[in-house]
Design a protein around this motif. Structure first.
Motif, PDB file in Angstrom:
ATOM      1  N   SER A  77       0.831  -1.203   0.000  1.00 54.55           N
ATOM      2  CA  SER A  77       0.000   0.000   0.000  1.00 54.55           C
ATOM      3  C   SER A  77       0.867   1.255   0.000  1.00 54.55           C
ATOM      4  N   LYS A  78       1.956   1.233   0.747  1.00 53.79           N
ATOM      5  CA  LYS A  78       2.857   2.387   0.775  1.00 53.79           C
ATOM      6  C   LYS A  78       3.477   2.611  -0.601  1.00 53.79           C
ATOM      7  N   VAL A  81       0.936   4.192  -2.953  1.00 54.03           N
ATOM      8  CA  VAL A  81       0.778   5.637  -2.738  1.00 54.03           C
ATOM      9  C   VAL A  81       1.950   6.398  -3.336  1.00 54.03           C
ATOM     10  N   GLU A  84       1.338   6.653  -6.949  1.00 52.72           N
ATOM     11  CA  GLU A  84       0.258   7.600  -7.239  1.00 52.72           C
ATOM     12  C   GLU A  84       0.775   9.035  -7.143  1.00 52.72           C
ATOM     13  N   GLU A 196      -4.046  15.105  -1.018  1.00 55.05           N
ATOM     14  CA  GLU A 196      -4.813  13.945  -0.558  1.00 55.05           C
ATOM     15  C   GLU A 196      -3.907  12.717  -0.434  1.00 55.05           C
ATOM     16  N   SER A 197      -3.050  12.527  -1.443  1.00 56.46           N
ATOM     17  CA  SER A 197      -2.115  11.398  -1.383  1.00 56.46           C
ATOM     18  C   SER A 197      -1.128  11.562  -0.238  1.00 56.46           C
ATOM     19  N   ARG A 199      -1.787  13.022   2.597  1.00 57.32           N
ATOM     20  CA  ARG A 199      -2.512  12.622   3.806  1.00 57.32           C
ATOM     21  C   ARG A 199      -2.633  11.095   3.892  1.00 57.32           C
ATOM     22  N   LYS A 200      -2.839  10.496   2.722  1.00 56.32           N
ATOM     23  CA  LYS A 200      -2.959   9.042   2.685  1.00 56.32           C
ATOM     24  C   LYS A 200      -1.636   8.385   3.091  1.00 56.32           C
ATOM     25  N   ARG A 201      -0.529   8.992   2.616  1.00 57.86           N
ATOM     26  CA  ARG A 201       0.765   8.430   2.978  1.00 57.86           C
ATOM     27  C   ARG A 201       1.025   8.597   4.475  1.00 57.86           C
ATOM     28  N   GLU A 203      -1.186   8.425   6.738  1.00 57.08           N
ATOM     29  CA  GLU A 203      -1.941   7.341   7.359  1.00 57.08           C
ATOM     30  C   GLU A 203      -1.167   6.026   7.256  1.00 57.08           C
ATOM     31  N   LEU A 204      -0.558   5.819   6.073  1.00 52.86           N
ATOM     32  CA  LEU A 204       0.189   4.575   5.882  1.00 52.86           C
ATOM     33  C   LEU A 204       1.461   4.553   6.719  1.00 52.86           C
TER      34      LEU A 204
END
Length: 392
Positions: A77-78, A81, A84, A196-197, A199-201, A203-204
């Motif tokens: 998942s990391k 991201v 992305e 957004e990515s 922030r997603k990273r 989280e990861l």
């Protein structure tokens, strides 16, 4: 005469605003076709990596009851991201280039307008002088009828050309403003996606903290460690099946090379760093683990993996338990395997030379962080890599 001079100033000023554009239509400094093609290739390559990673994340998520699968899910998942974000940055780079080209075009238009303003003013002065706006006055000033017809025709053409230029200029400026506004909108959209990515990273990265805690738990808890070992044994069995199949398809290399067996104890190291897992049986938490290879933890500033001997890449793909795995056939039934790779620098079917960069070390499939997993095999049978690599 004063009111008439005032009228002339008004006549000069008004076209100066619009007709400056007259001859100001400079060609846009757009990216070359080659630049656009290269951008599209890079973006397509990243998007393909994203597609593959998403598929793998989905596959791994189906096996969340397995400890190793939980770890792989986080690492995959990391990486997803990161890809992305790379795609978004590439799009933003192109948009910035387009915006720069637009600004350059507008600057060129304005420079051209300033240069043409004097010419247009001269034209208007000429029109005024010959009475273009007062035909009767022009007739009285003309020396003969030939002059009347000649000048009248020229001035009409000038006026008509001036109108066409103004209309073209206004359309071009409207198009440029529209294009720039559209690109600014896209830039804002991409920036939003990058945020957004990001922030997603974050989280990861928080999940990675959990990941490290889970690794520590596995390594300190005998029951969990035993479960992870059983899972890894099954994956090692699957790798053995793959090696048996590859060994039955021996490759004949199309170039001369020193036989692998003559390089025992002389092979170059695939990466610098400390050996953190050795070949053979490793006792841990009252259990005995059989390692078919070694793990090397590289320094942070040097994670490039190199081939230890010339050969052909016969496998370059994700393999459960080993992360991204490269297998090189060195001829005469000798193979080298490189696991936990973050990314590949070669593809299946490529021929490689000794010490050629082939991959970047990562942490996919690893319980010990960023590292390289190395195996050497003869007829699918694992050999101790430390007996084949140069002493150091």
């Amino acid at each position: 005469m004063a009111p008439r001079r005032k009228t002339l100033r008004g006549l000069v000023a008004w076209p100066a605003v619009f007709a400056l554009a007259a001859l100001s239509l400079l060609p846009a400094h757009a990216p070359s076709q080659q630049d656009v093609s290269e951008f599209e290739k890079r973006l397509a390559r990243i998007n393909e990596e994203i597609r593959v990673l998403r598929t793998r994340v989905e596959e791994v998520s189906k096996r969340e009851s397995e400890l190793l699968s939980q770890l792989e899910h986080i690492v995959l998942s990391k990486k997803l991201v990161r890809n992305e974000i790379a795609a978004l940055n590439l799009q933003l780079e192109k948009l910035n280039g387009d915006l720069a080209a637009t600004r350059e075009t507008i600057a060129g238009l304005r420079d051209r307008l300033r240069g043409e303003q004097r010419s247009i003013e001269k034209t208007l002065v000429t029109l005024y002088k010959y009475g273009r706006f007062d035909f009767l006055h022009f007739l009285l000033q003309a020396e003969n009828m030939s002059t009347v017809f000649s000048e009248s025709r020229h001035l009409t053409l000038l006026a008509r050309h001036q109108q066409d230029v103004i209309a073209s200029y206004l359309k071009t400026m409207a198009d440029l403003r529209s294009a720039e506004a559209d690109q600014e909108k896209k830039k804002a959209e991409v920036a939003g996606l990058i945020a957004e990515s990001g922030r997603k990273r974050q989280e990861l990265e928080a999940q990675e903290v959990e990941n490290r805690a889970l690794v520590q738990q596995i390594r300190k808890n005998r029951e969990k460690y035993q479960q992870a070992l059983e899972e890894q044994k099954e994956r090692a069995r699957q790798l053995q099946i793959l090696m048996d199949r590859l060994a039955s398809q021996e490759v004949v290399l199309p170039f001369r090379f020193v036989p692998f067996y003559e390089k025992k104890g002389k092979l170059p190291w695939p990466i610098s760093g400390k050996v953190i897992t050795r070949f053979g049986i490793e006792p841990y938490l009252n259990t005995r683990t059989m390692n078919n290879g070694i793990e090397i933890a590289p320094p942070k500033d040097n994670t490039v993996v190199s081939a230890i001997h010339p050969g052909k890449v016969v496998y370059a793909d994700y393999f459960q338990g080993y992360g991204n795995l490269l297998i090189i056939d060195h001829g005469m039934n000798y193979y080298s395997l490189y696991g936990h790779c973050d990314e590949f620098m070669v593809r299946k079917g490529d021929f490689v030379r000794e010490e050629q960069p082939i991959a970047v070390a990562g942490d996919l499939g690893s319980l010990k962080g960023v590292s390289l997993y190395l195996e050497i095999r003869y007829k699918a049978r694992p050999l101790d890599p430390l007996q084949w690599l140069k002493r150091r």
